[in-house]
Design a protein around this motif. Structure first.
Motif, PDB file in Angstrom:
ATOM      1  N   LEU A 214       7.002   2.772  -0.978  1.00  0.00           N
ATOM      2  CA  LEU A 214       5.835   3.568  -1.239  1.00  0.00           C
ATOM      3  C   LEU A 214       5.554   4.510   0.020  1.00  0.00           C
ATOM      4  N   ARG A 215       5.822   4.301   0.945  1.00  0.00           N
ATOM      5  CA  ARG A 215       5.486   5.092   2.567  1.00  0.00           C
ATOM      6  C   ARG A 215       6.651   6.336   1.990  1.00  0.00           C
ATOM      7  N   VAL A 216       7.759   5.925   1.788  1.00  0.00           N
ATOM      8  CA  VAL A 216       8.627   7.230   1.366  1.00  0.00           C
ATOM      9  C   VAL A 216       8.215   8.010   0.438  1.00  0.00           C
ATOM     10  N   ALA A 217       7.671   7.462  -0.796  1.00  0.00           N
ATOM     11  CA  ALA A 217       6.881   8.215  -1.735  1.00  0.00           C
ATOM     12  C   ALA A 217       5.898   9.202  -1.313  1.00  0.00           C
ATOM     13  N   MET A 218       4.936   8.623  -0.392  1.00  0.00           N
ATOM     14  CA  MET A 218       3.696   9.354   0.415  1.00  0.00           C
ATOM     15  C   MET A 218       4.608  10.695   1.293  1.00  0.00           C
ATOM     16  N   LEU A 219       5.447  10.385   1.782  1.00  0.00           N
ATOM     17  CA  LEU A 219       6.144  11.476   2.698  1.00  0.00           C
ATOM     18  C   LEU A 219       6.629  12.553   1.976  1.00  0.00           C
ATOM     19  N   LEU A 220       7.332  12.009   0.873  1.00  0.00           N
ATOM     20  CA  LEU A 220       8.016  13.032  -0.034  1.00  0.00           C
ATOM     21  C   LEU A 220       7.090  13.655  -1.238  1.00  0.00           C
ATOM     22  N   GLY A 221       6.203  13.118  -1.388  1.00  0.00           N
ATOM     23  CA  GLY A 221       5.075  13.576  -2.529  1.00  0.00           C
ATOM     24  C   GLY A 221       5.444  13.396  -3.764  1.00  0.00           C
ATOM     25  N   CYS A 222       6.049  11.896  -3.937  1.00  0.00           N
ATOM     26  CA  CYS A 222       6.720  11.666  -5.238  1.00  0.00           C
ATOM     27  C   CYS A 222       5.717  10.771  -6.236  1.00  0.00           C
ATOM     28  N   ALA A 223       4.737  11.431  -6.707  1.00  0.00           N
ATOM     29  CA  ALA A 223       3.676  10.623  -7.385  1.00  0.00           C
ATOM     30  C   ALA A 223       4.019   9.642  -8.459  1.00  0.00           C
ATOM     31  N   ALA A 224       5.094   9.934  -8.960  1.00  0.00           N
ATOM     32  CA  ALA A 224       5.367   8.906  -9.909  1.00  0.00           C
ATOM     33  C   ALA A 224       5.915   7.630  -9.172  1.00  0.00           C
TER      34      ALA A 224
END
Lengths: 176, 156
Positions: free
Chosen positions: B49-59
């Motif tokens: 989830l932290r990776v998703a936040m950093l990359l802006g991966c909403a899905a």
């Protein structure tokens, strides 16, 4: 080149995970829609982006055989301005995927679509992620040069696996 | 009606985009499964989830890994994940791995001995290697998904 020390001893990832990562890289290496020179220029772009000492210390033999020389590689590292537009776009895709993959510039997307088919773009994106395996050895501090202080050949076998030079070859310089 | 490819969960995006590349798809899927077997699912889910936040991966931000939920990861913890350095909801092991994750995603070459050593101290050498390998799998899927959603309007 950044100095870094090894953060682990002789430890490998748990076998199923290591095997899956090895096999995934091999499966990508076997894709052949992109020419070897572009593949090598993208690989080296990834190597420099992540400062992977191992990746920077090798050269893809089939790209060299296609005419990619050290002068071109050195120029590509400086600016890449003299490279063909298609290769510049491929390298820019690698840059974007490694920095802000959700924000590919519209101009880059247009250039990529001008020079590459969907199948080629898919392979380019997979190539970038395959070479990004380097993040594992870099973060663990075990991205050692294959032949310290000199370049070594990069070859893959028929199954897509890296044919790493043996210790004996490295010691004697054989195969270089 | 089936939603467009790039509005579906990541596993379905991979299935669609890599439909003609069965070997690549099979190994990516195998690596995903092996990653969750090798690392504590709550720890790995926090890092995913932290990776998703950093990359802006909403899905990926809206998705939850069943193994992590089953292991007790609650939405109250996820809600403060972005503020993990200041929150008291994360233990030393999670903090070490989150710090490592951020540096790994943003600038792996700049990762220092102290950041890697903190994870090694918490997980051991084998745990560090497994964690880094699993983190790569998680990050790769998100970078591919984000890239493909712009390169292709539908699965090629």
């Amino acid at each position: 080149m950044t100095e870094r020390s090894a953060r682990i001893g002789r430890v490998a990832a748990a076998r199923p995970l290591r095997q899956a990562l090895t096999d995934w890289q091999a499966a990508v290496v076997l894709l052949d829609a992109i020419d070897p020179v572009t593949t090598e220029l993208v690989r080296l772009r990834c190597a420099h982006h992540h400062d992977c000492h191992t990746c920077k210390s090798v050269r893809l033999v089939i790209a060299r055989d296609e005419g990619l020389d050290e002068a071109t590689i050195a120029e590509a590292e400086r600016s890449g301005a003299s490279l063909p537009a298609a290769q510049r776009a491929a390298r820019a895709l690698a840059d974007a995927m490694m920095s802000a993959p959700g924000e590919l510039p519209a101009t880059l997307l247009a250039e990529l679509r001008e020079h590459y088919s969907d199948a080629e773009l898919l392979e380019l994106s997979l190539d970038v992620m395959k070479w990004n395996y380097q993040k594992v050895p870099v973060s663990l501090g075990v991205d050692f040069e294959v032949r310290p202080g000199e370049l070594a050949e990069l070859r893959f076998d028929a199954n897509g696996h890296w044919m790493r030079p043996s210790a004996a070859e490295v010691a004697t310089g054989a195969g270089s | 009606m089936t939603p467009p490819t790039f509005e579906r969960p990541t596993a379905e995006v991979l299935d669609a985009v890599l439909a003609d590349h069965g070997g690549v798809l099979a190994q990516l899927s195998a690596a995903w499964d092996a990653a969750w077997d090798a690392v504590d699912p709550v720890l790995l889910e926090l890092c995913r989830l932290r990776v998703a936040m950093l990359l802006g991966c909403a899905a990926e931000l809206t998705a939850r890994t069943p193994a992590a939920v089953a292991a007790g990861l609650g939405e109250d913890v996820i809600a403060v994940l972005a503020d993990w350095p200041r929150s008291d909801r994360f233990d030393a092991r999670q903090r070490a791995c989150l710090a490592f994750t951020e540096q790994f995603v943003i600038d792996v070459a700049g990762l220092d001995d102290a950041t890697a050593g903190a994870v090694r101290d918490e997980l051991g050498e084998q745990g560090l290697v497994d964690f880094v390998s699993a983190l790569l799998v998680i990050e790769q899927r998100q970078r591919l998904r984000l890239t493909w959603a712009q390169l292709f309007t539908e699965a090629p």
